[in-house]
Design an enzyme around this catalytic site. Sequence first.
Site, PDB file in Angstrom:
ATOM      1  CG  PHE A 145      -1.850   1.260   1.128  1.00 18.32           C
ATOM      2  CD1 PHE A 145      -3.003   1.209   0.369  1.00 18.32           C
ATOM      3  CD2 PHE A 145      -1.526   2.433   1.766  1.00 18.32           C
ATOM      4  CE1 PHE A 145      -3.828   2.336   0.259  1.00 18.32           C
ATOM      5  CE2 PHE A 145      -2.338   3.549   1.669  1.00 18.32           C
ATOM      6  CZ  PHE A 145      -3.497   3.504   0.910  1.00 18.32           C
ATOM      7  CG  ASP A 230       5.925   3.869   1.549  1.00 22.78           C
ATOM      8  OD1 ASP A 230       5.844   4.592   2.557  1.00 22.78           O
ATOM      9  OD2 ASP A 230       4.974   3.715   0.755  1.00 22.78           O
ATOM     10  CE  LYS A 259      -0.296   6.957   6.339  1.00 18.91           C
ATOM     11  NZ  LYS A 259      -1.467   7.689   5.873  1.00 18.91           N
TER      12      LYS A 259
END
Length: 402
Positions: A145, A230, A259
């Site tokens: 994801f 990531d 984030k």
Amino acid sequence: MTDLDSRTPGALADAERWTAHNYHPLPVVIADAEGAWVTDVDGKRYLDFLAGYSALNFGHRHPGLIAAAHAQLDRLTLTSRAFVHDQFATFCHSLAQLCGKDLVLPMNTGAEAVETGIKVARKWGYQVKGVPDGQAEIVVAAGNFHGRTTTIISFSTDPEARNDFGPYTPGFTIVPYGDLDALTAAVGPNTVAVLLEPIQGEAGVLVPPTGYFAGVRTLCTAQNVLLIADEIQSGLGRTGKTFAIEHEGVVPDMYLLGKALGGGIVPVSAVAADRAILGVLKPGEHGSTFGGNPLACAVGTEVVRLLETGEFQQRSADLGTRLHTQLNALIGHGIDAVRGRGLWAGVDIDPARLSGRQAVERLADRGILAKDTHGSTIRLAPPLVVTPEEIDHAVAQLAAIL
């Protein structure tokens, strides 16, 4: 139907009426928050064990982060990258040092960071490695994801994220996550990068086999391929280290961050790499109006300052041990498996007892907010400011619903 369905009906109905249904939220309408706790519009308090998918690593309304934001709001919020503002260099320098890299390219969302990493890797492949124009390949892992843009979902294996959004962007090879032999076989002369999550969050907090990333690092170095990590969900203290890939003693060529970098206040993301990689970009080739804006940089600089002390990484490591010890004790008592590192856990509920959705609904009834994924799996990721007693309370509620 749960007890939650009788609460805040007006706000819930309005949300259903006026928004596209791209999410299926729990029937909780949050109005206030502080630390690891949120309060709904009816005054009920919940312990937040999702933390905005790690965007709230430092908790809700962390005093230092709020102060940095307020101070900047009183001075300057946006200039665009047509000009340089006085917070820009400080943020980029501090984040580059935290990552051990030469340069930083600030963006806004995690998906933007991933898109940036893809563009940079391709351009590096053509200009530095010498891959024929239009032939660059990037190897990724199944179950990944990395976001939901058109290019990113082109290499997703999740039907919900991918189906009906084609035609898809070419240039990606998908291999099983954690399978070093398959990855080795997929790397060829036109491979410019391997893009991986050190821990796959959306897939259920999947931790790769020990030695996997060390092997990936060796392969990438030998084949002159960029290793892109990531760390948008797994980074910035979540797993007990600044970056999750550190657990393998590996340094990637490029970090993708987001984030938690925005402190739970504004969207902030960034790509960090050495000059030989990020230096391939020239003015006009890539950008973002809000990327690296003054407010984002002020908050991001304070996030880096919090991480520089090592306090939050240590809290995650210590409290993560407590969390995983208690969760593992429930295996065979309604839980089939537990995975993760630090304050991050994927918990497989016995599907004969509850689905993941039923589990998080019942937890919400008991004042604990979590998120389900892929059937009977739930994810737990409390803010790093959570206390030992709050961890004990949350696991006790999980045990009770089982």
